[in-house]
Motif scaffolding. Structure first.
Motif, PDB file in Angstrom:
ATOM      1  N   LEU A  60      -0.034   6.276   3.008  1.00  0.00           N
ATOM      2  CA  LEU A  60       0.200   5.656   3.911  1.00  0.00           C
ATOM      3  C   LEU A  60       0.551   7.349   4.782  1.00  0.00           C
ATOM      4  N   GLY A  61       0.398   7.498   6.178  1.00  0.00           N
ATOM      5  CA  GLY A  61       0.756   8.531   7.628  1.00  0.00           C
ATOM      6  C   GLY A  61       2.259   8.333   6.886  1.00  0.00           C
ATOM      7  N   ASN A  62       2.908   9.660   7.162  1.00  0.00           N
ATOM      8  CA  ASN A  62       4.990   9.171   7.686  1.00  0.00           C
ATOM      9  C   ASN A  62       5.124   8.093   8.657  1.00  0.00           C
ATOM     10  N   HIS A  63       4.168   7.587   9.651  1.00  0.00           N
ATOM     11  CA  HIS A  63       4.259   6.382  10.568  1.00  0.00           C
ATOM     12  C   HIS A  63       4.471   5.379   9.909  1.00  0.00           C
ATOM     13  N   ALA A  64       3.409   5.016   8.854  1.00  0.00           N
ATOM     14  CA  ALA A  64       3.855   3.548   7.982  1.00  0.00           C
ATOM     15  C   ALA A  64       4.598   3.873   6.316  1.00  0.00           C
ATOM     16  N   LEU A  65       5.246   4.930   6.438  1.00  0.00           N
ATOM     17  CA  LEU A  65       5.862   4.548   4.916  1.00  0.00           C
ATOM     18  C   LEU A  65       7.214   3.884   4.556  1.00  0.00           C
ATOM     19  N   LYS A  66       7.649   3.350   6.098  1.00  0.00           N
ATOM     20  CA  LYS A  66       8.616   2.375   6.076  1.00  0.00           C
ATOM     21  C   LYS A  66       8.190   1.030   5.889  1.00  0.00           C
ATOM     22  N   THR A  67       6.376   0.900   6.131  1.00  0.00           N
ATOM     23  CA  THR A  67       6.072  -0.595   5.747  1.00  0.00           C
ATOM     24  C   THR A  67       5.887  -0.751   3.665  1.00  0.00           C
ATOM     25  N   GLN A  68       6.130  -0.227   3.263  1.00  0.00           N
ATOM     26  CA  GLN A  68       6.007   0.099   1.831  1.00  0.00           C
ATOM     27  C   GLN A  68       6.229  -0.748   1.431  1.00  0.00           C
ATOM     28  N   PRO A  69       7.703  -1.449   1.032  1.00  0.00           N
ATOM     29  CA  PRO A  69       8.316  -2.740   0.332  1.00  0.00           C
ATOM     30  C   PRO A  69       7.548  -3.584   1.134  1.00  0.00           C
ATOM     31  N   ALA A  70       7.005  -4.217   1.824  1.00  0.00           N
ATOM     32  CA  ALA A  70       7.032  -5.111   2.441  1.00  0.00           C
ATOM     33  C   ALA A  70       5.537  -5.504   2.114  1.00  0.00           C
ATOM     34  N   ILE A  71       4.472  -3.972   1.852  1.00  0.00           N
ATOM     35  CA  ILE A  71       3.258  -3.929   1.801  1.00  0.00           C
ATOM     36  C   ILE A  71       3.133  -4.668  -0.357  1.00  0.00           C
ATOM     37  N   ILE A  72       4.227  -3.971  -0.954  1.00  0.00           N
ATOM     38  CA  ILE A  72       4.242  -3.931  -2.294  1.00  0.00           C
ATOM     39  C   ILE A  72       4.697  -5.643  -2.691  1.00  0.00           C
ATOM     40  N   ASP A  73       5.275  -6.231  -1.597  1.00  0.00           N
ATOM     41  CA  ASP A  73       5.441  -7.616  -1.839  1.00  0.00           C
ATOM     42  C   ASP A  73       3.953  -8.728  -1.155  1.00  0.00           C
ATOM     43  N   THR A  74       3.957  -7.824   0.009  1.00  0.00           N
ATOM     44  CA  THR A  74       2.480  -8.520   0.169  1.00  0.00           C
ATOM     45  C   THR A  74       1.520  -7.962  -1.685  1.00  0.00           C
ATOM     46  N   ALA A  75       1.385  -7.085  -1.644  1.00  0.00           N
ATOM     47  CA  ALA A  75       0.526  -7.417  -3.224  1.00  0.00           C
ATOM     48  C   ALA A  75       0.995  -8.246  -4.052  1.00  0.00           C
ATOM     49  N   LEU A  76       2.082  -8.347  -4.210  1.00  0.00           N
ATOM     50  CA  LEU A  76       2.499  -8.974  -5.585  1.00  0.00           C
ATOM     51  C   LEU A  76       2.317  -9.955  -5.507  1.00  0.00           C
ATOM     52  N   ALA A  77       2.160 -10.663  -4.007  1.00  0.00           N
ATOM     53  CA  ALA A  77       1.985 -12.571  -3.648  1.00  0.00           C
ATOM     54  C   ALA A  77       0.883 -12.801  -4.242  1.00  0.00           C
ATOM     55  N   ALA A  78      -1.001 -11.570  -3.656  1.00  0.00           N
ATOM     56  CA  ALA A  78      -2.045 -11.507  -3.730  1.00  0.00           C
ATOM     57  C   ALA A  78      -2.184 -11.486  -5.834  1.00  0.00           C
ATOM     58  N   GLY A  79      -1.455 -10.927  -6.579  1.00  0.00           N
ATOM     59  CA  GLY A  79      -1.974 -10.955  -8.014  1.00  0.00           C
ATOM     60  C   GLY A  79      -2.320  -9.685  -8.430  1.00  0.00           C
ATOM     61  N   VAL A  80      -1.845  -8.727  -7.273  1.00  0.00           N
ATOM     62  CA  VAL A  80      -1.960  -7.334  -7.582  1.00  0.00           C
ATOM     63  C   VAL A  80      -0.943  -6.743  -9.019  1.00  0.00           C
ATOM     64  N   THR A  81      -0.987  -6.052  -9.632  1.00  0.00           N
ATOM     65  CA  THR A  81      -1.140  -6.010 -10.967  1.00  0.00           C
ATOM     66  C   THR A  81       0.037  -4.643 -10.973  1.00  0.00           C
ATOM     67  N   HIS A  82      -0.900  -3.250 -10.032  1.00  0.00           N
ATOM     68  CA  HIS A  82       0.146  -2.041 -10.230  1.00  0.00           C
ATOM     69  C   HIS A  82      -0.334  -1.555  -8.422  1.00  0.00           C
ATOM     70  N   PHE A  83       0.957  -0.633  -8.536  1.00  0.00           N
ATOM     71  CA  PHE A  83       0.691  -0.051  -7.076  1.00  0.00           C
ATOM     72  C   PHE A  83       1.689   1.517  -7.008  1.00  0.00           C
ATOM     73  N   TYR A  84       0.676   2.525  -6.768  1.00  0.00           N
ATOM     74  CA  TYR A  84       0.895   3.948  -6.170  1.00  0.00           C
ATOM     75  C   TYR A  84       1.408   3.495  -4.641  1.00  0.00           C
ATOM     76  N   PRO A  85       2.793   4.000  -4.767  1.00  0.00           N
ATOM     77  CA  PRO A  85       3.292   4.547  -3.484  1.00  0.00           C
ATOM     78  C   PRO A  85       2.898   5.506  -2.956  1.00  0.00           C
ATOM     79  N   SER A  86       2.767   5.783  -1.404  1.00  0.00           N
ATOM     80  CA  SER A  86       2.615   6.957  -1.183  1.00  0.00           C
ATOM     81  C   SER A  86       3.987   8.199  -1.462  1.00  0.00           C
ATOM     82  N   GLU A  87       3.601   8.955  -2.764  1.00  0.00           N
ATOM     83  CA  GLU A  87       4.477   9.373  -3.443  1.00  0.00           C
ATOM     84  C   GLU A  87       4.599  10.781  -3.524  1.00  0.00           C
ATOM     85  N   PHE A  88       2.946  11.229  -2.654  1.00  0.00           N
ATOM     86  CA  PHE A  88       2.876  12.584  -3.366  1.00  0.00           C
ATOM     87  C   PHE A  88       3.678  13.649  -1.984  1.00  0.00           C
ATOM     88  N   GLY A  89       4.012  14.154  -2.739  1.00  0.00           N
ATOM     89  CA  GLY A  89       4.460  15.605  -2.790  1.00  0.00           C
ATOM     90  C   GLY A  89       6.144  16.122  -3.849  1.00  0.00           C
TER      91      GLY A  89
END
Length: 313
Positions: free
Chosen positions: A82-111
């Motif tokens: 994700l670009g800088n404009h979308a980084l603040k959405t990551q906690p909500a995205i993580i919750d969505t992924a978890l609700a969908a059964g996703v078991t692993h997450f790579y955040p936009s940690e690059f840097g």
């Protein structure tokens, strides 16, 4: 167990355009590769063409919103590019992924490494810090859930841009720091190769961190390399961290978020905190041979118009 069912967020963005092709190159080793397209945002003709090209190469185009678990369902891992404009959405995205059964997450940690010096408290990394805190909370509550931090310093292609005080068109630079100060760089294509390698490296813990290095380069080396490639003399001046802090204060007062972020990042660079500490994990994947600074910039500046367009310059 290796992570072989992948959904990439931001597949047509700066890093996604390198990661998805690398996944395609090694698609025989994956069960499912998805490219997510956010239906709440308009798609340009260029991005639509990229997605169409992915489709012809066996990638599944997944349409939906970041708040819709149905779009994430059936995938084992989500990679956020994700670009800088979308980084603040990551906690909500993580919750969505978890609700969908996703078991692993790579955040936009690059840097840079957030744990170095006072990086944790810098405005530039605020949203990444919030994401890290949320990942820890979710993992503590959900033992089946894990995540990977992928840290690489800076992407080599993005290093010589105005955000960091460099103007490739006018051959001028105003750098926060000193000529001998180094920063860590890794070519974007090499980062994509390493990331795919980590997917195929089975996780053994909920939290894991990889650090990959292309090279540590001083500003002296950076500008002598640019002069060699472009065949022109660069005009480079250096300014203090205090000046960057003052610019950040003014940006906050005026409400200019982009200027605030740029000043914060220049403070990080001017205090040597873009230098990625070892040990590095390159040795775990010897099949990847990182290319040099000169090679990357020579290739990208063969077509300056295309590069400037890609970087939005």
């Amino acid at each position: 167990m290796a992570l072989t069912s992948i959904l990439v967020l931001g597949p047509t963005g700066g890093f996604g355009q390198f990661l998805v092709p690398e996944l395609i190159r090694r698609k025989a080793e994956f069960q499912r590769i998805g490219a997510f397209t956010d239906t709440t945002r308009p798609q340009s003709a260029e991005k639509t063409k990229i997605l169409q090209d992915y489709t012809t190469q066996g990638v599944e185009i997944v349409e939906g919103s970041y708040g819709d678990p149905a779009a994430f369902r059936g995938f084992q891992v989500v990679i956020a590019c994700l670009g800088n404009h979308a980084l603040k959405t990551q906690p909500a995205i993580i919750d969505t992924a978890l609700a969908a059964g996703v078991t692993h997450f790579y955040p936009s940690e690059f840097g840079a490494d957030l744990t170095v010096g006072d990086n944790w408290n810098e405005r530039y990394y605020r949203d990444k810090v919030l994401t890290r805190n949320h990942l820890k909370t979710v993992a503590a509550e959900t033992p089946r859930f894990g995540y990977t931090y992928f840290i690489n310093g800076r992407f080599t292609e993005w290093a010589p841009i105005p955000h960091f005080g460099i103007n490739l068109k006018t051959h001028t630079a105003h750098i926060v720091g000193r000529p001998e100060m180094e920063q860590s760089l890794l070519a974007t294509n090499d980062a994509a190769k390493y990331l795919v390698c980590t997917l195929l490296d089975p996780p053994t813990e909920q939290e894991r961190t990889y650090r990959f290095l292309g090279g540590n380069y001083s500003w002296t080396t950076i500008f002598s390399t640019l002069e060699k490639i472009q065949g022109v003399k660069w005009n480079v001046t250096y300014k203090s961290v205090e000046e960057a802090r003052e610019n950040q204060r003014k940006a906050i007062e005026s409400g200019d978020v982009d200027a605030e972020l740029a000043a914060s990042h220049q403070v990080i660079q001017g205090t040597g905190r873009t230098l990625l500490p070892g040990p590095y994990d390159n040795v775990k994947f010897p099949e990847v041979k990182p290319v040099t600074l000169e090679y990357v910039w020579t290739e990208m500046l063969k077509d300056e118009a295309r590069y400037f367009s890609l970087m939005g310059l």
